[in-house]
Scaffold this motif. Structure first.
Motif, PDB file in Angstrom:
ATOM      1  N   HIS A   2      -7.940   5.988   5.130  1.00 57.65           N
ATOM      2  CA  HIS A   2      -6.761   4.676   5.455  1.00 57.65           C
ATOM      3  C   HIS A   2      -5.661   5.293   6.362  1.00 57.65           C
ATOM      4  O   HIS A   2      -5.315   4.491   7.270  1.00 57.65           O
ATOM      5  CB  HIS A   2      -6.431   4.173   4.308  1.00 57.65           C
ATOM      6  N   LEU A  58      -5.604  -2.140  -1.353  1.00 58.14           N
ATOM      7  CA  LEU A  58      -5.429  -0.709  -1.184  1.00 58.14           C
ATOM      8  C   LEU A  58      -4.288  -0.199  -2.242  1.00 58.14           C
ATOM      9  O   LEU A  58      -4.269   0.873  -2.348  1.00 58.14           O
ATOM     10  CB  LEU A  58      -4.703  -0.534   0.240  1.00 58.14           C
ATOM     11  N   GLU A  65      -8.334   4.712   9.674  1.00 60.69           N
ATOM     12  CA  GLU A  65      -8.092   3.369   9.805  1.00 60.69           C
ATOM     13  C   GLU A  65      -6.741   3.252  10.733  1.00 60.69           C
ATOM     14  O   GLU A  65      -6.399   2.689  11.663  1.00 60.69           O
ATOM     15  CB  GLU A  65      -7.729   2.634   8.625  1.00 60.69           C
ATOM     16  N   TRP A  78     -15.899   1.755   4.529  1.00 61.12           N
ATOM     17  CA  TRP A  78     -14.665   0.968   5.293  1.00 61.12           C
ATOM     18  C   TRP A  78     -14.999   0.184   6.663  1.00 61.12           C
ATOM     19  O   TRP A  78     -14.679  -0.783   7.066  1.00 61.12           O
ATOM     20  CB  TRP A  78     -13.531   1.938   5.309  1.00 61.12           C
ATOM     21  N   ARG A 115      -6.134  -7.258   0.856  1.00 57.83           N
ATOM     22  CA  ARG A 115      -6.691  -6.074   0.607  1.00 57.83           C
ATOM     23  C   ARG A 115      -6.273  -5.312  -0.845  1.00 57.83           C
ATOM     24  O   ARG A 115      -5.444  -5.969  -1.306  1.00 57.83           O
ATOM     25  CB  ARG A 115      -6.195  -5.036   1.483  1.00 57.83           C
ATOM     26  N   GLU A 122       0.996  -1.354  -0.119  1.00 58.85           N
ATOM     27  CA  GLU A 122       0.026   0.147  -0.118  1.00 58.85           C
ATOM     28  C   GLU A 122       1.007   1.286   0.045  1.00 58.85           C
ATOM     29  O   GLU A 122       0.539   2.158  -0.994  1.00 58.85           O
ATOM     30  CB  GLU A 122      -0.849  -0.112   1.292  1.00 58.85           C
TER      31      GLU A 122
END
Length: 309
Positions: free
Chosen positions: A165, A147, A169, A233, A145, A84
């Protein structure tokens, strides 16, 4: 709007770089300081963790088995960042007029994530063996994921991505690591988690600082999109048990809950499901208030275990 499903394999549209004029001046000093702090606090997993102090013989087999499960899962989750963060860095670099400070910061963030994965893997291995995948295959689609694709997707707002994120997150991760570090009586686990906690504090700070920097520039449509993506999310990832397994309502989480409880009681750097759930409630209330101050009104949500939050 961004989706969180791993089932789509459509080509991801990526921006074409427009590098010039290239402005490398400091513009968000708070984020530049996070970068400088990360450089000053660099460490080497092999040398700066007292691995020789770990004595697995001090715990019964059931505790060791639980601990290798908990720490293996920790490595699986942290591994997300290895793909990511470079993608997010590329996205920042591809967008013309994006500030230099986040770009520098993300280079350090990715290195820290690699150190964490290395330590989590080594600790699980020392406790009886690292597990390369979940025992229950139902967890694999939860943990896989996309991402890296989401960050690179030219149709995805970068500001919205950071809000979801890097602010919300990563802020949740920080609160969970506070629990883990606070419950680590074993010296090696404590050292690893204190190092990770220091990094997680910077990672979450980056997300919220950048969101605060950009929020004033958001129009009504983007604000609505940010709220929708945070909500998605929460419902599709957080509620599915990605960070807190006991939140899943579709997978039997008794094994994960029992393992986490054993490891928490042994002081090996975990938290009980009940304490994780309470941390989630408290954090979401705090995040909702913080988002509200930025003009981002997060709606109330309902979860099968937590009720209305």
């Amino acid at each position: 709007m961004q989706t969180f499903s791993s089932s789509s394999h459509a080509p991801t549209p990526i921006m074409v770089e427009r590098r010039f004029p290239l402005d490398l001046q400091r513009s968000i000093l708070s984020i530049r300081e996070l970068y400088e702090t990360g450089k000053r606090q660099r460490w080497i997993p092999q040398k700066d963790i007292a691995w020789a102090e770990l004595d697995p013989a001090a715990w019964p087999p059931a505790v060791l088995e639980a601990a290798r499960q908990v720490w293996s899962r920790r490595a699986w989750v942290e591994y997300t960042g290895l793909a990511e963060t470079p993608a997010l860095l590329i996205r920042f670099c591809l967008e013309l007029d994006r500030e230099s400070d986040p770009k520098y910061f993300l280079t350090v963030r990715n290195t820290e994530e690699a150190w964490h994965v290395e330590c989590f893997h080594r600790y699980a291995k020392a406790l009886g063996g690292y597990l390369a995948r979940p025992a229950d295959p139902a967890w694999e689609p939860v943990l896989n994921r996309t991402l890296y694709r989401d960050a690179l997707n030219a149709m995805q707002s970068l500001d919205a991505y950071v809000a979801v994120h890097c602010a919300v997150e990563d802020g949740l991760e920080l609160e969970l690591y506070r629990l883990y570090a606070g419950n680590a009586r074993e010296p090696v686990a404590a050292q690893i988690l204190q190092k990770a906690l220091a990094a997680k504090e910077r990672h979450a700070a980056f997300g919220w600082l950048y969101l605060e920097e950009r929020a004033a520039q958001m129009d009504a449509a983007l604000r609505q999109s940010v709220v929708a993506q945070i909500t998605a999310w929460l419902q599709e990832v957080a509620f599915a048990g990605y960070h807190i397994p006991s939140l899943s309502s579709t997978i039997d989480t008794r094994a994960e809950s029992a393992a986490a409880t054993l490891v928490a009681e042994a002081g090996l750097g975990a938290a009980t499901p009940e304490s994780e759930q309470q941390a989630f409630r408290d954090y979401l209330a705090s995040a909702r208030a913080r988002l509200g101050e930025l003009g981002l009104a997060l709606p109330a949500l309902r979860h099968p275990v937590l009720g209305e939050i």
